[in-house]
Design a protein around this motif. Structure first.
Motif, PDB file in Angstrom:
ATOM      1  N   ARG A  37      39.187  50.317  18.144  1.00 12.65           N
ATOM      2  CA  ARG A  37      38.984  49.462  19.318  1.00 12.65           C
ATOM      3  C   ARG A  37      39.403  50.394  20.384  1.00 12.65           C
ATOM      4  O   ARG A  37      39.480  49.658  21.582  1.00 12.65           O
ATOM      5  CB  ARG A  37      39.805  48.369  19.042  1.00 12.65           C
ATOM      6  CG  ARG A  37      39.433  47.237  18.048  1.00 12.65           C
ATOM      7  CD  ARG A  37      40.068  45.963  17.987  1.00 12.65           C
ATOM      8  NE  ARG A  37      39.641  45.044  16.988  1.00 12.65           N
ATOM      9  CZ  ARG A  37      40.349  44.995  15.767  1.00 12.65           C
ATOM     10  NH1 ARG A  37      41.220  45.699  15.380  1.00 12.65           N
ATOM     11  NH2 ARG A  37      39.718  43.984  15.099  1.00 12.65           N
ATOM     12  N   VAL A  38      39.935  51.610  20.454  1.00 10.58           N
ATOM     13  CA  VAL A  38      40.250  52.353  21.470  1.00 10.58           C
ATOM     14  C   VAL A  38      39.377  53.586  21.684  1.00 10.58           C
ATOM     15  O   VAL A  38      38.975  53.721  22.892  1.00 10.58           O
ATOM     16  CB  VAL A  38      41.673  52.957  21.497  1.00 10.58           C
ATOM     17  CG1 VAL A  38      42.117  53.622  22.410  1.00 10.58           C
ATOM     18  CG2 VAL A  38      42.657  51.513  21.348  1.00 10.58           C
ATOM     19  N   GLY A  39      39.138  54.196  20.609  1.00 13.41           N
ATOM     20  CA  GLY A  39      38.169  55.361  20.754  1.00 13.41           C
ATOM     21  C   GLY A  39      38.883  56.529  20.345  1.00 13.41           C
ATOM     22  O   GLY A  39      39.918  56.706  19.471  1.00 13.41           O
ATOM     23  N   THR A  40      38.190  57.761  20.579  1.00 15.45           N
ATOM     24  CA  THR A  40      38.730  59.018  20.029  1.00 15.45           C
ATOM     25  C   THR A  40      39.492  59.735  21.281  1.00 15.45           C
ATOM     26  O   THR A  40      38.909  59.811  22.489  1.00 15.45           O
ATOM     27  CB  THR A  40      37.477  60.010  19.763  1.00 15.45           C
ATOM     28  OG1 THR A  40      36.872  59.415  18.754  1.00 15.45           O
ATOM     29  CG2 THR A  40      38.206  61.491  19.266  1.00 15.45           C
ATOM     30  N   ILE A  41      40.716  59.980  21.158  1.00 14.45           N
ATOM     31  CA  ILE A  41      41.583  60.716  22.031  1.00 14.45           C
ATOM     32  C   ILE A  41      41.564  62.334  21.827  1.00 14.45           C
ATOM     33  O   ILE A  41      41.691  62.583  20.504  1.00 14.45           O
ATOM     34  CB  ILE A  41      43.003  60.075  22.038  1.00 14.45           C
ATOM     35  CG1 ILE A  41      42.930  58.613  22.661  1.00 14.45           C
ATOM     36  CG2 ILE A  41      43.978  60.833  22.777  1.00 14.45           C
ATOM     37  CD1 ILE A  41      42.655  57.748  21.473  1.00 14.45           C
ATOM     38  N   THR A  42      41.322  63.013  22.729  1.00 15.72           N
ATOM     39  CA  THR A  42      41.335  64.393  22.459  1.00 15.72           C
ATOM     40  C   THR A  42      42.597  65.080  23.107  1.00 15.72           C
ATOM     41  O   THR A  42      42.999  64.830  24.306  1.00 15.72           O
ATOM     42  CB  THR A  42      40.264  65.275  23.133  1.00 15.72           C
ATOM     43  OG1 THR A  42      39.125  64.825  22.429  1.00 15.72           O
ATOM     44  CG2 THR A  42      40.112  66.550  22.952  1.00 15.72           C
ATOM     45  N   ALA A  43      43.366  66.003  22.410  1.00 19.02           N
ATOM     46  CA  ALA A  43      44.672  66.339  23.092  1.00 19.02           C
ATOM     47  C   ALA A  43      44.248  67.179  24.035  1.00 19.02           C
ATOM     48  O   ALA A  43      43.226  68.201  24.151  1.00 19.02           O
ATOM     49  CB  ALA A  43      45.319  67.116  21.857  1.00 19.02           C
ATOM     50  N   ALA A  44      45.196  67.165  25.184  1.00 21.15           N
ATOM     51  CA  ALA A  44      45.142  68.200  25.955  1.00 21.15           C
ATOM     52  C   ALA A  44      45.708  69.701  25.725  1.00 21.15           C
ATOM     53  O   ALA A  44      46.268  69.747  24.510  1.00 21.15           O
ATOM     54  CB  ALA A  44      46.182  68.081  27.344  1.00 21.15           C
ATOM     55  N   PRO A  45      45.276  70.849  26.184  1.00 18.36           N
ATOM     56  CA  PRO A  45      45.256  72.269  25.566  1.00 18.36           C
ATOM     57  C   PRO A  45      46.781  72.483  25.296  1.00 18.36           C
ATOM     58  O   PRO A  45      47.010  73.322  24.332  1.00 18.36           O
ATOM     59  CB  PRO A  45      44.849  73.138  26.535  1.00 18.36           C
ATOM     60  CG  PRO A  45      43.796  72.302  27.593  1.00 18.36           C
ATOM     61  CD  PRO A  45      44.390  70.839  27.483  1.00 18.36           C
ATOM     62  N   SER A  46      47.716  71.983  25.731  1.00 19.04           N
ATOM     63  CA  SER A  46      49.191  72.596  25.666  1.00 19.04           C
ATOM     64  C   SER A  46      49.782  71.651  24.473  1.00 19.04           C
ATOM     65  O   SER A  46      51.054  71.739  24.272  1.00 19.04           O
ATOM     66  CB  SER A  46      49.981  72.408  27.005  1.00 19.04           C
ATOM     67  OG  SER A  46      49.959  71.154  27.551  1.00 19.04           O
ATOM     68  N   PHE A  47      49.232  70.848  24.119  1.00 15.69           N
ATOM     69  CA  PHE A  47      49.631  69.665  23.069  1.00 15.69           C
ATOM     70  C   PHE A  47      49.965  70.662  21.825  1.00 15.69           C
ATOM     71  O   PHE A  47      49.510  71.465  21.246  1.00 15.69           O
ATOM     72  CB  PHE A  47      48.713  68.581  22.620  1.00 15.69           C
ATOM     73  CG  PHE A  47      49.000  67.922  21.224  1.00 15.69           C
ATOM     74  CD1 PHE A  47      50.235  66.995  21.376  1.00 15.69           C
ATOM     75  CD2 PHE A  47      48.522  68.184  20.335  1.00 15.69           C
ATOM     76  CE1 PHE A  47      50.603  66.411  20.150  1.00 15.69           C
ATOM     77  CE2 PHE A  47      48.746  67.439  18.986  1.00 15.69           C
ATOM     78  CZ  PHE A  47      49.846  66.375  19.001  1.00 15.69           C
ATOM     79  N   ARG A  48      51.352  70.449  21.391  1.00 23.17           N
ATOM     80  CA  ARG A  48      51.788  70.938  19.956  1.00 23.17           C
ATOM     81  C   ARG A  48      52.721  70.159  19.186  1.00 23.17           C
ATOM     82  O   ARG A  48      53.142  69.090  19.873  1.00 23.17           O
ATOM     83  CB  ARG A  48      52.704  72.214  20.405  1.00 23.17           C
ATOM     84  CG  ARG A  48      52.047  73.349  21.128  1.00 23.17           C
ATOM     85  CD  ARG A  48      50.889  74.176  20.421  1.00 23.17           C
ATOM     86  NE  ARG A  48      50.441  75.181  21.244  1.00 23.17           N
ATOM     87  CZ  ARG A  48      49.267  74.893  21.957  1.00 23.17           C
ATOM     88  NH1 ARG A  48      48.745  73.918  21.787  1.00 23.17           N
ATOM     89  NH2 ARG A  48      48.981  75.856  22.751  1.00 23.17           N
ATOM     90  N   ILE A  49      52.532  69.964  17.748  1.00 22.28           N
ATOM     91  CA  ILE A  49      53.624  69.330  17.014  1.00 22.28           C
ATOM     92  C   ILE A  49      54.564  70.191  16.587  1.00 22.28           C
ATOM     93  O   ILE A  49      54.179  71.229  15.952  1.00 22.28           O
ATOM     94  CB  ILE A  49      52.721  68.775  15.982  1.00 22.28           C
ATOM     95  CG1 ILE A  49      51.746  67.587  16.614  1.00 22.28           C
ATOM     96  CG2 ILE A  49      53.743  68.022  14.971  1.00 22.28           C
ATOM     97  CD1 ILE A  49      50.971  67.045  15.430  1.00 22.28           C
ATOM     98  N   VAL A  50      55.732  70.083  17.005  1.00 26.13           N
ATOM     99  CA  VAL A  50      57.027  70.845  16.270  1.00 26.13           C
ATOM    100  C   VAL A  50      57.818  69.964  15.550  1.00 26.13           C
ATOM    101  O   VAL A  50      58.169  68.790  15.875  1.00 26.13           O
ATOM    102  CB  VAL A  50      57.746  71.461  17.519  1.00 26.13           C
ATOM    103  CG1 VAL A  50      58.706  72.401  16.907  1.00 26.13           C
ATOM    104  CG2 VAL A  50      56.788  72.311  18.419  1.00 26.13           C
ATOM    105  N   ALA A  51      58.132  70.257  14.270  1.00 29.16           N
ATOM    106  CA  ALA A  51      59.109  69.377  13.430  1.00 29.16           C
ATOM    107  C   ALA A  51      60.211  70.184  13.169  1.00 29.16           C
ATOM    108  O   ALA A  51      60.482  71.567  12.968  1.00 29.16           O
ATOM    109  CB  ALA A  51      58.192  69.048  12.261  1.00 29.16           C
TER     110      ALA A  51
END
Length: 316
Positions: free
Chosen positions: A145-159
């Motif tokens: 019900r929202v759609g597809t969100i595309t990450a901005a180029p600088s998006f990172r996941i750090v754990a």
């Protein structure tokens, strides 16, 4: 996944030079973390608390002008908490729509091109980690019900993960490790920790700083302690010792930081033990087989630091 180029990060050597002074004793780690995220990689930082992991990330994201979105991994971190949810009151009035969707930390970081920093990563539920795998692999996520969100180029996941903590944790799958780089981050050396304590406490006494760092580092070597204190314990020990000495009218010695704690006034050393009990007793985790108390172990560390070790090192 594409790497970030000059528009977002500029020259990596220049970035490193700008932020190096903010991260004490972490030259190698700064190089490796900066190289990984600039190359477009997601990253696991594995190490005990208080080893400047978040400081590294804050320095990098601040220099790049992007947000650091912090989330704590635990059993309550469900996929809906991570991704987001529709506003219940607006749903009742307007039905489901993209406009009444409230972004969770994952979508917030993706839209704004920030770093999603997940502490205690291996405490998060498996289905929540699976949601992150999709974002890592595709750099997109589809929300009903929202759609597809595309990450901005600088998006990172750090754990980040604490290797000493095995209570309430789960073993990460090979799918996770296959999608992320990994860096082990250990404690800084004694000189770096003294510099950190000096900066954080504003202490003018090299003696207090050296003693606080010395006893804190000893908690990591004691046989009855499974996990010792981070440098945060040394910071609090120094702050408390200074306040107690001021309140009790005790003169603080001003020896050089590298000199052994020999022939120090008994009122100072006994006050330091009081500071250790308050600052460190909750930060050390005894071994399951140890039949003792945190206070007793700290007393042994205090005695070794102020009495036994200096006597053994006495010239002649």
């Amino acid at each position: 996944m594409t790497s970030i180029r000059s528009r977002e990060t500029g020259d990596l050597a220049a970035i490193r030079a700008r932020i190096a002074d903010e991260v004490v004793g972490r030259d190698r780690e700064l190089d490796l973390v900066l190289a990984a995220v600039a190359a477009g990689r997601d990253l696991i930082l594995e190490g005990p608390p208080g080893t400047s992991k978040s400081t590294l990330l804050r320095a990098i994201t601040a220099d790049w002008g992007i947000p650091l979105v912090l989330v704590e991994g635990n059993a309550d971190l469900t996929p809906s908490r991570l991704v987001g949810h529709h506003n219940p009151s607006r749903v009742l009035r307007e039905d489901y729509s993209p406009e009444n969707f409230v972004d969770g930390p994952l979508l917030d970081a993706m839209r704004r091109g920030g770093f999603l920093y997940v502490e205690e990563f291996n405490r998060a539920p498996e289905d929540t980690i699976d949601t992150l795998l999709t974002a890592m692999a595709e750099r997109t996520i589809t929300v009903p019900r929202v759609g597809t969100i595309t990450a901005a180029p600088s998006f990172r996941i750090v754990a980040s993960m604490n290797p000493f903590d095995n209570v309430g944790t789960t073993r990460l799958s090979t799918s996770v490790y296959d999608r992320m780089c990994r860096l082990v981050v250990d404690y800084q050396d004694a000189a770096a920790e003294r510099e950190i304590v000096s900066r954080r406490t504003g202490s003018t006494s090299a003696r207090v700083v050296a003693d606080a760092v010395g006893v804190t580092r000893d908690t990591r070597r004691h046989t009855d302690i499974r996990q010792g204190s981070s440098v945060r314990g040394a910071i609090d020990t120094a702050l408390l010792a200074r306040q107690l000495c001021e309140m009790r009218g005790i003169a603080i010695p001003h020896d050089d930081a590298t000199s052994p704690p020999r022939d120090l006034p008994p009122d100072y050393t006994s006050t330091f033990l009081d500071a250790m009990h308050v600052a460190l007793s909750g930060r050390i985790h005894l071994d399951d087989t140890a039949i003792t108390t945190a206070e007793h172990v700290l007393g042994e560390i205090w005695q070794n630091h102020f009495l036994l070790a200096p006597a053994a090192a006495e010239p002649g």
